[in-house]
Every structure is written in C-alpha cells, then in structure tokens.
Design a protein around this motif. Structure first.
Motif, PDB file in Angstrom:
ATOM      1  N   ASP A  25     -57.695 -56.367 -31.203  1.00 45.30           N
ATOM      2  CA  ASP A  25     -58.236 -56.989 -29.998  1.00 45.30           C
ATOM      3  C   ASP A  25     -57.811 -58.453 -29.904  1.00 45.30           C
ATOM      4  O   ASP A  25     -57.850 -59.182 -30.912  1.00 45.30           O
ATOM      5  N   ILE A  26     -57.405 -58.854 -28.703  1.00 43.93           N
ATOM      6  CA  ILE A  26     -57.076 -60.259 -28.464  1.00 43.93           C
ATOM      7  C   ILE A  26     -57.762 -60.709 -27.174  1.00 43.93           C
ATOM      8  O   ILE A  26     -58.327 -59.903 -26.440  1.00 43.93           O
ATOM      9  N   HIS A  27     -57.699 -62.002 -26.863  1.00 38.28           N
ATOM     10  CA  HIS A  27     -58.354 -62.555 -25.676  1.00 38.28           C
ATOM     11  C   HIS A  27     -57.722 -61.972 -24.415  1.00 38.28           C
ATOM     12  O   HIS A  27     -56.505 -61.813 -24.314  1.00 38.28           O
ATOM     13  N   SER A  28     -58.589 -61.647 -23.431  1.00 41.38           N
ATOM     14  CA  SER A  28     -58.114 -60.970 -22.231  1.00 41.38           C
ATOM     15  C   SER A  28     -57.207 -61.840 -21.362  1.00 41.38           C
ATOM     16  O   SER A  28     -56.483 -61.318 -20.510  1.00 41.38           O
ATOM     17  N   SER A  29     -57.216 -63.145 -21.570  1.00 47.78           N
ATOM     18  CA  SER A  29     -56.315 -63.999 -20.795  1.00 47.78           C
ATOM     19  C   SER A  29     -54.863 -63.665 -21.068  1.00 47.78           C
ATOM     20  O   SER A  29     -53.976 -63.949 -20.254  1.00 47.78           O
ATOM     21  N   ASN A  30     -54.615 -62.993 -22.202  1.00 47.58           N
ATOM     22  CA  ASN A  30     -53.244 -62.629 -22.566  1.00 47.58           C
ATOM     23  C   ASN A  30     -52.720 -61.422 -21.796  1.00 47.58           C
ATOM     24  O   ASN A  30     -51.552 -61.056 -21.945  1.00 47.58           O
ATOM     25  N   LYS A  31     -53.570 -60.809 -20.967  1.00 44.53           N
ATOM     26  CA  LYS A  31     -53.111 -59.644 -20.212  1.00 44.53           C
ATOM     27  C   LYS A  31     -51.968 -60.010 -19.271  1.00 44.53           C
ATOM     28  O   LYS A  31     -51.122 -59.155 -18.930  1.00 44.53           O
ATOM     29  N   ALA A  32     -51.883 -61.268 -18.860  1.00 44.64           N
ATOM     30  CA  ALA A  32     -50.792 -61.687 -17.973  1.00 44.64           C
ATOM     31  C   ALA A  32     -49.428 -61.509 -18.610  1.00 44.64           C
ATOM     32  O   ALA A  32     -48.421 -61.368 -17.902  1.00 44.64           O
ATOM     33  N   SER A  33     -49.379 -61.476 -19.944  1.00 41.97           N
ATOM     34  CA  SER A  33     -48.087 -61.390 -20.616  1.00 41.97           C
ATOM     35  C   SER A  33     -48.007 -60.296 -21.681  1.00 41.97           C
ATOM     36  O   SER A  33     -46.955 -60.116 -22.304  1.00 41.97           O
ATOM     37  N   VAL A  34     -49.118 -59.567 -21.905  1.00 39.97           N
ATOM     38  CA  VAL A  34     -49.155 -58.559 -22.976  1.00 39.97           C
ATOM     39  C   VAL A  34     -49.578 -57.205 -22.399  1.00 39.97           C
ATOM     40  O   VAL A  34     -50.504 -57.113 -21.595  1.00 39.97           O
ATOM     41  N   ASP A  35     -48.906 -56.140 -22.839  1.00 47.88           N
ATOM     42  CA  ASP A  35     -49.243 -54.778 -22.405  1.00 47.88           C
ATOM     43  C   ASP A  35     -50.612 -54.348 -22.931  1.00 47.88           C
ATOM     44  O   ASP A  35     -51.078 -54.823 -23.978  1.00 47.88           O
TER      45      ASP A  35
END
Length: 492
Positions: free
Chosen positions: A241-251
């Motif tokens: 799990d990582i921070h959801s702000s990374n959805k802009a650049s992570v699948d």
C-alpha cells in the motif's frame, strides 16, 4: 402410513393414531424433545469452520459421538489430506440399505451482525413461523441432521428396529467445496458400504409457507475460488500500500482486478461471458420444462420474493422464466471483494493487492475441471495472465432419475404426510452429491425433509422448533418425517 390432519399443527396431527407404530414413535419423539433441542444447541456451540481451520478435530470427534449415541457402530474418524470425516454403519438385518450424508462444518460468522448470539442457540419468535432456534448451522445443516438423529433416538427408546440398514458419511469441508470428500467416499471401508445403498440423501428442512417442498432431481455443481491481482505478480503498481496521491503516476492492482472481473460476465452481470462457457451446457429437456411450469403454477411468487428479500427478477422476467433460468443457467457470482482499507472513514491509500472471492455454479454437462480450465484460459486470452486463480474446492453437477427407488420413496413419504411435493429438475445450490452419483459409487443422491429454516450463510440463521403454521412441521414433526422416509424406502 403417517396420519396428518391438515387442519392441525404437525405436533398434534402426529398423535392422531396413537396405537400405530408411527404413533408410538411420535410419542417417543415428543418425550425426547427437550433432549433433542439440547443436543442441537450443544452442537451449535461447537462451530467447525474449515476456512478458518477452527475446531476441525473437535468437530469430527463430536460428530462421531453423535453417531455412536444414535446407534451407529464401527464409527471412526477417517483422515484425509485435509480435514477428517466420520463413517459409521447401522446393520439392522434389513434387505435394503440407505445412505445418510452429513456435514459437521459451518460457515464463518461475525457476531456483530447477529441479533442473537450465533453460538448460543437462543429460541426466539419468528412471526409467521413460530418459535425458532437461532445459530450458525441451525438450518445449514445441523438442525436437519440433529432432527434426523432425534428420530433414530426415538426408535431406540421405543425398541423399534429401523426397517433399513443405514450408512453414515459425514465431512467437515462442505463449506469450502469438499476438496477431499472423494477420499472419504472411496476409502477402503467406506466404498463397499456405500455401494450397497439404494441411495443417499442429505437431511433438509425447507418447507415453504404453504407447506410445499421440492424433490430435486439433481443439483448444480460449484467451483469456489479467489482471483488475486497484485503489484508483485503484475509487475506494475505498488507491491504494498502507498499514498493515494500516487495514483496520478502509478497503476492500480485494484482497478486491474475490476477490469478482469468485467470480462467474465455481460455488462449487466447476469450472464457468464467466459470463452466457451456454454459449449457443453445441456439445454433443459421437455420434461424438465414441464416440471418447472408445474412448480411455478403451484408456488406463490409474492411469498417467494418476500422470503428472498427481492422485488424483481433478472430483466423483470415472469416467474416461470425466472425459475427456469435458476435451474438451467450456470452462474459467475462475486461473493466477496477485498482490497485496501475497509474501516470507518477514509485512508487515502493505493492498495498493492485486491482479492475477489467467486463461486461458479455449473449445470449438466459442465464439469469442474472444464470450468477451471476455461476460466484460466479466458483470463490469459484477455490479457490478464498475472491475475492469480486460487481454487479452494468444488465438484460436478448431480443428476438423478425420477424413477429411482429413493425418489419414489420420497414421493410416497410426502404423500403419506399430506405434504405437497413437486418434482424439480435441480437444486440451484450445490452439494457434493456427484461424488455419489458418479463412478465408482454410482448411487442416487438427493435431499429430503419437512420442517422449516432459513438464513443459511447469513446472520440470524434459524430453524423452526415449534411451528405455528399448520402446514409446516416443527422439529418433532420433521423428525417423524425422516422416519416416514425410512419406512417408505423399505416398502418401495
């Protein structure tokens, strides 16, 4: 034959001919009522949950004790590559032998979802039905099984030898798809005993509000499995799990799983779209369609919907077409989705893994092996080779001839009790009956019983102890119903 006065509750009607053997048994069942209820409550207090590996050894030993107490001999706990089963026989010197299939395991439960403690077996009022025992396993399947045992206890107390021999086989993995049940059925000591049986049945108590029952000429098969999408297996997205702000650049592995699931069914989710899924599905025969039409005409659609808690059928189909689909169509069902954070509030994470729990219901002439193979091939062909497929259990569909001796005995038993019974092509649910109907056992397998309960797999599962509906049996009446089947099979 068992006398039933339709205007009386079953508990009163059973006493209508006190001088008959059935009347003597009815009195013994009533005498043992408190002990029978206590036995069921004690059994419910010991949940064996295969999915959690909870109380499995204890559950098998308890089942063995129940069998011995009811008069079975040579009772043994038989090991498998998974959880153990229980085997026993009752040789009554009869020319006919009847098989009994039991399961001692139950589904998982969350006490917070229950209005009554799931292991307490508290008796509560169920409007329209009467007093009912609430607990995990109450109807699926400990209530009906304990009720059959109550009938055998009554016969022992009355000094009445059952007119058939009995073979009991109980497993502890039914709720995870019976992955090792074939090992039990083909065990060196079990198989010869099963092959002597005129048929085998699982005790059931499924009377509807008008007292009606179905005699099922089969059941759907099932495959239970998980589909898992993860960043690790995919090679894209996070491995944790990582921070959801990374959805802009992570699948996202969660969206990956959602996209894979969408390929398995039509856009409305109502028809399987797995490649080649229907190529071996046998259409309903003219006789099966006739049986469905009879069942639909004799059922109250409004009451059926009310019991299920639904207001519409798929595509707003007429009742007959809806139950025709239920009997004829294989299904792809999502029974659970798990991904990321599911607690109160939000957590703004991008999960590294998502899991879908599925069950696939199968109809003739599909097989479990075919279904697993086609699902894997479909996922691969549609670009999802990384989505893991973990199968936990399953078995093929079951079919039984309406001319089988056990089916004819059921028809006679229900008729003798004044119970409306419709022949029906197949149970929409599943049980491992194909283990019995297929070689090397090759005997008829079905369900039987009067009485009522509901809520299987759900919170507040219940089993009616004292019925206020004159058309529906309580526990005592249901116990005598199992005895009636034994007599009818001996005479058929």
């Amino acid at each position: 034959m068992l006398p039933v006065a339709s205007a009386l509750p079953f508990s009163q009607a059973l006493m209508a001919a006190p001088d008959s053997p059935r009347g003597a048994l009815a009195r013994e069942i009533e005498k043992g009522r408190d002990a029978d209820i206590a036995r069921l409550r004690e059994w419910i207090a010991l949940p064996s949950i295969a999915a959690e590996n909870r109380n499995m050894r204890e559950g098998a030993q308890y089942m063995a004790g129940l069998a011995r107490d009811a008069g079975f001999t040579g009772v043994e706990v038989i090991a498998t590559d998974g959880h153990p089963g229980v085997f026993g026989v009752m040789d009554n010197g009869a020319p006919t032998t009847l098989g009994l299939y039991f399961m001692y395991d139950v589904k998982q439960f969350d006490p917070a979802e229950w209005s009554s403690p799931p292991l307490e077996g508290r008796i509560v009022d169920k409007p329209g039905w009467g007093s009912a025992l609430v607990g995990r396993g109450a109807i699926n399947q400990k209530g009906p099984e304990a009720t059959l045992l109550a009938g055998l206890h009554a016969m022992r107390r009355a000094g009445i030898r059952p007119p058939v021999n009995l073979v009991l086989l109980a497993e502890g993995e039914e709720e995870i798809g019976s992955p090792h049940f074939r090992q039990l059925a083909t065990h060196a000591r079990v198989l010869p005993a099963l092959k002597k049986c005129a048929g085998i049945f699982i005790p059931a108590c499924w009377q509807g509000p008008d007292g009606e029952v179905s005699i099922n000429l089969g059941a759907k098969g099932v495959v239970e499995l998980e589909l898992v999408a993860s960043g690790k297996a995919w090679g894209r997205g996070p491995t944790g799990d990582i921070h959801s702000s990374n959805k802009a650049s992570v699948d996202s592995p969660v969206w990956r799983l959602v996209q894979a699931l969408q390929t398995l069914v039509t856009p409305d989710g109502n028809t399987a779209a797995i490649d080649g899924w229907f190529e071996n599905v046998r259409p309903l025969t003219a006789r099966e369609k006739e049986l469905i039409a009879i069942s639909a005409a004799s059922s109250d659609e409004a009451k059926v919907k009310q019991m299920m808690g639904v207001t519409h059928w798929i595509d707003d189909l007429p009742f007959e077409q809806a139950i025709e689909r239920q009997a004829s169509q294989p299904t792809v069902n999502i029974e659970g989705l798990v991904a990321g954070y599911t607690g109160p509030g939000g957590k703004t994470i991008l999960p590294g893994k998502a899991v879908a729990k599925l069950d696939l219901r199968l109809v003739p002439n599909q097989t479990r092996a075919e279904a697993e193979r086609k699902l894997r091939a479909h996922l691969d062909a549609h670009g999802f080779p990384d989505v893991e497929m973990n199968v936990s259990g399953g078995y093929d569909p079951t079919e039984v001839s309406e001319n089988a001796r056990l089916i004819k005995a059921q028809e006679k038993a229900y008729a003798a009790m004044g119970v409306k019974a419709n022949l029906y092509p197949r149970l929409a649910g599943s049980w491992p009956g194909s283990t019995f109907t297929a070689p090397p056992v090759s005997i008829p397998a079905t369900q039987f019983g009067i009485g009522h309960g509901s809520g299987a797999h759900a919170p507040d599962e219940y089993f009616v102890i004292d019925s206020t509906n004159p058309k529906v049996a309580g526990m005592s009446g249901a116990a005598l119903g199992f005895v009636e089947l034994i007599y009818q099979l001996a005479a058929t």
